[in-house]
Design a protein around this motif. Structure first.
Motif, PDB file in Angstrom:
ATOM      1  N   MET A   8       0.816  -1.214   0.000  1.00 54.66           N
ATOM      2  CA  MET A   8       0.000   0.000   0.000  1.00 54.66           C
ATOM      3  C   MET A   8       0.848   1.261   0.000  1.00 54.66           C
ATOM      4  SD  MET A   8      -3.116  -0.643  -0.361  1.00 54.66           S
ATOM      5  CE  MET A   8      -4.330  -1.935  -0.151  1.00 54.66           C
ATOM      6  N   VAL A   9       1.876   1.298   0.820  1.00 55.93           N
ATOM      7  CA  VAL A   9       2.730   2.481   0.860  1.00 55.93           C
ATOM      8  C   VAL A   9       3.487   2.622  -0.461  1.00 55.93           C
ATOM      9  CG1 VAL A   9       4.651   3.621   2.032  1.00 55.93           C
ATOM     10  CG2 VAL A   9       2.908   2.439   3.376  1.00 55.93           C
ATOM     11  N   GLY A  10       3.970   1.512  -1.004  1.00 52.71           N
ATOM     12  CA  GLY A  10       4.677   1.570  -2.275  1.00 52.71           C
ATOM     13  C   GLY A  10       3.776   1.948  -3.435  1.00 52.71           C
ATOM     14  N   ALA A  66       9.947  -0.014  10.235  1.00 52.38           N
ATOM     15  CA  ALA A  66      10.856   1.133  10.373  1.00 52.38           C
ATOM     16  C   ALA A  66      12.185   0.689  10.981  1.00 52.38           C
ATOM     17  CB  ALA A  66      10.207   2.221  11.219  1.00 52.38           C
ATOM     18  N   ALA A  67      12.127  -0.173  11.990  1.00 49.21           N
ATOM     19  CA  ALA A  67      13.357  -0.673  12.625  1.00 49.21           C
ATOM     20  C   ALA A  67      14.194  -1.473  11.637  1.00 49.21           C
ATOM     21  CB  ALA A  67      13.011  -1.519  13.849  1.00 49.21           C
ATOM     22  N   ASP A  68      13.544  -2.159  10.713  1.00 52.94           N
ATOM     23  CA  ASP A  68      14.256  -2.942   9.701  1.00 52.94           C
ATOM     24  C   ASP A  68      14.691  -2.096   8.507  1.00 52.94           C
ATOM     25  OD1 ASP A  68      14.150  -5.337  11.113  1.00 52.94           O
ATOM     26  OD2 ASP A  68      12.235  -5.931  10.237  1.00 52.94           O
ATOM     27  N   GLY A  69      14.367  -0.807   8.532  1.00 51.20           N
ATOM     28  CA  GLY A  69      14.819   0.094   7.480  1.00 51.20           C
ATOM     29  C   GLY A  69      14.030   0.011   6.192  1.00 51.20           C
ATOM     30  N   LEU A  70      12.788  -0.460   6.264  1.00 53.84           N
ATOM     31  CA  LEU A  70      11.976  -0.591   5.051  1.00 53.84           C
ATOM     32  C   LEU A  70      10.960   0.532   4.892  1.00 53.84           C
ATOM     33  CD1 LEU A  70      11.375  -4.448   5.205  1.00 53.84           C
ATOM     34  CD2 LEU A  70      13.079  -3.200   3.848  1.00 53.84           C
ATOM     35  N   MET A 124       9.794  -3.426  -4.201  1.00 51.84           N
ATOM     36  CA  MET A 124       8.630  -3.235  -5.060  1.00 51.84           C
ATOM     37  C   MET A 124       8.602  -4.151  -6.285  1.00 51.84           C
ATOM     38  SD  MET A 124       6.607  -1.385  -3.412  1.00 51.84           S
ATOM     39  CE  MET A 124       5.338  -1.142  -4.632  1.00 51.84           C
ATOM     40  N   PRO A 125       9.725  -4.561  -6.852  1.00 55.26           N
ATOM     41  CA  PRO A 125       9.639  -5.510  -7.963  1.00 55.26           C
ATOM     42  C   PRO A 125       8.920  -6.823  -7.607  1.00 55.26           C
ATOM     43  CG  PRO A 125      11.776  -4.472  -7.990  1.00 55.26           C
ATOM     44  CD  PRO A 125      11.089  -4.030  -6.705  1.00 55.26           C
ATOM     45  N   ASP A 128       5.540  -6.040  -8.627  1.00 53.92           N
ATOM     46  CA  ASP A 128       5.478  -6.010 -10.083  1.00 53.92           C
ATOM     47  C   ASP A 128       5.382  -7.434 -10.631  1.00 53.92           C
ATOM     48  OD1 ASP A 128       5.780  -3.245  -9.878  1.00 53.92           O
ATOM     49  OD2 ASP A 128       7.933  -3.309 -10.286  1.00 53.92           O
ATOM     50  N   ASP A 129       6.138  -8.353 -10.029  1.00 51.53           N
ATOM     51  CA  ASP A 129       6.066  -9.760 -10.438  1.00 51.53           C
ATOM     52  C   ASP A 129       4.697 -10.358 -10.144  1.00 51.53           C
ATOM     53  OD1 ASP A 129       8.655  -9.726 -11.415  1.00 51.53           O
ATOM     54  OD2 ASP A 129       9.527 -10.634  -9.617  1.00 51.53           O
ATOM     55  N   ILE A 130       4.115 -10.007  -9.008  1.00 53.55           N
ATOM     56  CA  ILE A 130       2.769 -10.489  -8.687  1.00 53.55           C
ATOM     57  C   ILE A 130       1.768  -9.947  -9.702  1.00 53.55           C
ATOM     58  CG2 ILE A 130       0.888 -10.385  -6.996  1.00 53.55           C
ATOM     59  CD1 ILE A 130       3.111 -10.411  -4.802  1.00 53.55           C
TER      60      ILE A 130
END
Length: 130
Positions: free
Chosen positions: A37-39, A69-73, A98-99, A102-104
């Motif tokens: 959703m954010v992407g 956020a802690a995992d840097g994503l 995000m790819p 795109d694959d999905i």
């Protein structure tokens, strides 16, 4: 498992342990949905994101966003305003995932819809609608 010459799996060049580490970061019911959703929508306010994620509780969304956020994503942007305004957007590491979506999307266009939609189009009710 670490990459070595004895590993013959498909992901031997990075090692299964690294693959599992990333999968742990994005696993669970909500993390992939949040990233999607954010992407897909860009920067979102907390309330907007919660509306897009039907069924997520405040506590679950809050916890999952903290972990992402802690995992840097995901990046949390707090504007220190009254009323509070907090937004979320993907970090470069999050964008790099995000790819997967795109694959999905390609899968849906090429396989999933063809299987289900093709069967539905052959039914008399659908054929009469054409």
């Amino acid at each position: 498992m670490h990459p070595n010459e004895h590993c013959n799996c498909r992901y031997a060049d990075v090692g299964c342990d690294k693959m599992e580490e990333v999968m742990d970061q994005i696993s669970g019911k909500w993390k992939m949905r949040i990233l999607f959703m954010v992407g897909a929508h860009g920067t979102l306010r907390y309330g907007e994101l919660r509306k897009l994620l039907d069924g997520v509780t405040h506590k679950m969304l809050s916890n999952q966003l903290k972990e992402l956020a802690a995992d840097g994503l995901v990046e949390r942007i707090d504007y220190n305003e009254v009323p509070p305004r907090v937004e979320y957007r993907l970090t470069p590491n999050g964008e790099a995932l995000m790819p997967i979506f795109d694959d999905i999307q390609r899968y849906i266009r090429g396989h999933a819809c063809n299987d289900r939609c093709g069967a539905a189009q052959s039914t008399p009710a659908v054929n009469n609608m054409k």
